[in-house]
Design a protein around this motif. Sequence first.
Motif, mmCIF file in Angstrom:
data_model
loop_
_atom_site.group_PDB
_atom_site.id
_atom_site.type_symbol
_atom_site.label_atom_id
_atom_site.label_comp_id
_atom_site.label_asym_id
_atom_site.label_seq_id
_atom_site.Cartn_x
_atom_site.Cartn_y
_atom_site.Cartn_z
ATOM 1 N N LEU A 7 11.346 14.557 -18.188
ATOM 2 C CA LEU A 7 10.816 14.728 -16.834
ATOM 3 C C LEU A 7 11.150 13.483 -16.026
ATOM 4 C CD1 LEU A 7 9.125 16.180 -14.701
ATOM 5 C CD2 LEU A 7 7.065 15.324 -15.807
ATOM 6 N N ASP A 8 12.081 13.614 -15.087
ATOM 7 C CA ASP A 8 12.458 12.485 -14.228
ATOM 8 C C ASP A 8 11.963 12.770 -12.809
ATOM 9 O OD1 ASP A 8 13.803 11.418 -16.384
ATOM 10 O OD2 ASP A 8 15.732 12.297 -15.807
ATOM 11 N N ILE A 9 11.286 11.817 -12.227
ATOM 12 C CA ILE A 9 10.801 11.955 -10.858
ATOM 13 C C ILE A 9 11.272 10.747 -10.057
ATOM 14 C CG2 ILE A 9 8.759 12.231 -9.383
ATOM 15 C CD1 ILE A 9 7.252 13.131 -11.933
ATOM 16 N N GLU A 10 12.017 11.028 -8.999
ATOM 17 C CA GLU A 10 12.524 9.948 -8.147
ATOM 18 C C GLU A 10 11.979 10.131 -6.740
ATOM 19 O OE1 GLU A 10 16.865 9.147 -7.995
ATOM 20 O OE2 GLU A 10 16.852 10.530 -9.699
ATOM 21 N N MET B 107 0.813 -1.219 0.000
ATOM 22 C CA MET B 107 0.000 0.000 0.000
ATOM 23 C C MET B 107 0.849 1.273 0.000
ATOM 24 S SD MET B 107 -3.084 -0.885 -0.255
ATOM 25 C CE MET B 107 -4.122 0.481 0.305
ATOM 26 N N LEU B 108 1.895 1.267 0.810
ATOM 27 C CA LEU B 108 2.702 2.474 0.935
ATOM 28 C C LEU B 108 3.292 2.844 -0.423
ATOM 29 C CD1 LEU B 108 3.717 4.574 2.869
ATOM 30 C CD2 LEU B 108 5.693 3.135 3.342
ATOM 31 N N ARG B 109 3.772 1.831 -1.112
ATOM 32 C CA ARG B 109 4.362 2.082 -2.427
ATOM 33 C C ARG B 109 3.310 2.658 -3.378
ATOM 34 N NH1 ARG B 109 8.664 -1.690 -5.107
ATOM 35 N NH2 ARG B 109 9.255 -1.407 -2.962
ATOM 36 N N ARG B 110 2.081 2.180 -3.276
ATOM 37 C CA ARG B 110 1.046 2.683 -4.170
ATOM 38 C C ARG B 110 0.786 4.162 -3.907
ATOM 39 N NH1 ARG B 110 -5.230 1.040 -4.414
ATOM 40 N NH2 ARG B 110 -5.021 1.943 -2.349
ATOM 41 N N GLU B 111 0.744 4.578 -2.639
ATOM 42 C CA GLU B 111 0.531 5.999 -2.330
ATOM 43 C C GLU B 111 1.646 6.856 -2.903
ATOM 44 O OE1 GLU B 111 0.022 6.656 1.860
ATOM 45 O OE2 GLU B 111 -1.474 5.054 1.922
ATOM 46 N N MET B 112 2.878 6.374 -2.759
ATOM 47 C CA MET B 112 4.005 7.135 -3.293
ATOM 48 C C MET B 112 3.894 7.280 -4.797
ATOM 49 S SD MET B 112 7.152 5.424 -1.317
ATOM 50 C CE MET B 112 7.451 5.639 0.422
ATOM 51 N N SER B 113 3.526 6.195 -5.466
ATOM 52 C CA SER B 113 3.509 6.272 -6.916
ATOM 53 C C SER B 113 2.333 7.125 -7.386
ATOM 54 C CB SER B 113 3.489 4.878 -7.539
ATOM 55 O OG SER B 113 2.213 4.324 -7.432
ATOM 56 N N GLU B 114 1.261 7.193 -6.586
ATOM 57 C CA GLU B 114 0.164 8.109 -6.928
ATOM 58 C C GLU B 114 0.646 9.542 -6.893
ATOM 59 O OE1 GLU B 114 -3.271 7.620 -4.442
ATOM 60 O OE2 GLU B 114 -3.661 5.620 -5.241
ATOM 61 N N THR B 115 1.411 9.891 -5.870
ATOM 62 C CA THR B 115 1.956 11.247 -5.776
ATOM 63 C C THR B 115 2.846 11.540 -6.970
ATOM 64 O OG1 THR B 115 1.916 11.108 -3.375
ATOM 65 C CG2 THR B 115 3.319 12.812 -4.338
ATOM 66 N N MET B 116 3.653 10.575 -7.355
ATOM 67 C CA MET B 116 4.541 10.784 -8.498
ATOM 68 C C MET B 116 3.733 10.959 -9.780
ATOM 69 S SD MET B 116 7.517 8.182 -7.258
ATOM 70 C CE MET B 116 8.685 8.283 -8.571
ATOM 71 N N THR B 117 2.618 10.242 -9.879
ATOM 72 C CA THR B 117 1.758 10.400 -11.058
ATOM 73 C C THR B 117 1.164 11.804 -11.112
ATOM 74 O OG1 THR B 117 1.219 8.057 -10.968
ATOM 75 C CG2 THR B 117 -0.255 9.453 -12.251
ATOM 76 N N VAL B 118 0.732 12.306 -9.951
ATOM 77 C CA VAL B 118 0.159 13.657 -9.907
ATOM 78 C C VAL B 118 1.216 14.691 -10.277
ATOM 79 C CG1 VAL B 118 -0.821 15.422 -8.390
ATOM 80 C CG2 VAL B 118 -1.620 13.061 -8.227
ATOM 81 N N ILE B 119 2.432 14.528 -9.731
ATOM 82 C CA ILE B 119 3.517 15.461 -10.067
ATOM 83 C C ILE B 119 3.741 15.434 -11.587
ATOM 84 C CG2 ILE B 119 6.010 15.880 -9.863
ATOM 85 C CD1 ILE B 119 5.858 14.752 -6.999
ATOM 86 N N ARG B 120 3.775 14.236 -12.139
ATOM 87 C CA ARG B 120 4.019 14.099 -13.578
ATOM 88 C C ARG B 120 2.917 14.788 -14.384
ATOM 89 N NH1 ARG B 120 7.309 11.540 -16.726
ATOM 90 N NH2 ARG B 120 8.361 10.579 -14.962
ATOM 91 N N GLU B 121 1.677 14.586 -13.983
ATOM 92 C CA GLU B 121 0.556 15.180 -14.727
ATOM 93 C C GLU B 121 0.609 16.705 -14.684
ATOM 94 O OE1 GLU B 121 -2.673 11.556 -14.068
ATOM 95 O OE2 GLU B 121 -2.909 13.446 -12.947
ATOM 96 N N ARG B 122 0.831 17.263 -13.490
ATOM 97 C CA ARG B 122 0.820 18.722 -13.346
ATOM 98 C C ARG B 122 1.960 19.372 -14.129
ATOM 99 N NH1 ARG B 122 -3.408 18.759 -10.555
ATOM 100 N NH2 ARG B 122 -3.590 18.448 -8.290
ATOM 101 N N LEU B 123 3.132 18.786 -14.046
ATOM 102 C CA LEU B 123 4.287 19.390 -14.726
ATOM 103 C C LEU B 123 4.200 19.196 -16.240
ATOM 104 C CD1 LEU B 123 7.230 18.609 -12.267
ATOM 105 C CD2 LEU B 123 5.722 20.596 -12.370
#
Lengths: 110, 114
Positions: free
Chosen positions: B41-44, B16-32
């Motif tokens: 665009l690299d997000i780590e 679950m924790l990993r899924r929350e993190m990857s959701e945040t990364m998806t949102v960052i990717r979408e907004r940028l």
Amino acid sequence: MDESTRQRITDILNGNKVVLFMKGTRHFPQCGFSGAVVQVLNANKATYETVNVLADPTIREGIKEFASWPTIPQLYIGGEFVGGADIVRELHSKGELAALIEKASAAVSS
Amino acid sequence: MAATISQEHDAAGEPMLRREMSETMTVIRERLTAGLSPTRLDIEDEGHLHAGHAGARDHGGGHYRVTVVSAAFEGVGAVARHRRVYALLAEEMKTRVHALALTTLTPAEDPTGH
């Protein structure tokens, strides 16, 4: 931000050529980004003042609004906002930070 | 045993924790992507570097390293570039993003040449 907070920030900037708003102190930074800027300033042998925002919640929020910059640390040279950790490290690696510090330190206070 | 596993993992079998993190990364990717049309665009996720430090705990958000290469940065100074990124992520910066290490480049400045 209320007027007294803005005035406090302005007074700090007017009284010091190089000011770092950070989490923790220069000897005990409480965040890696703040610690990174301390290291860069020390490497430049800069004379600088630090403000620990963790000890002052009003300044912690106020400084973000002051610079229109949402994160800590924030470095100011000659009263001007320079940047956060990434920008400071970038300026340092390009050799431009020393010149900024030198210029501000040499300027006659008016 | 099976019940325990299903509580700790989502439908795709990811923790679950990993899924929350990857959701945040998806949102960052979408907004940028929407705001800057980046050519790279690299997000780590750098949460592991900061686990347990005071700031991470009281803010509850993740630590990310983001590299944005965009023609929108041409003729724009470093502070203004970062402010544009922060403005696009303003909502996330208040909640689930605690810290963002940012590199902002124009295509000509990108050392990887993408």
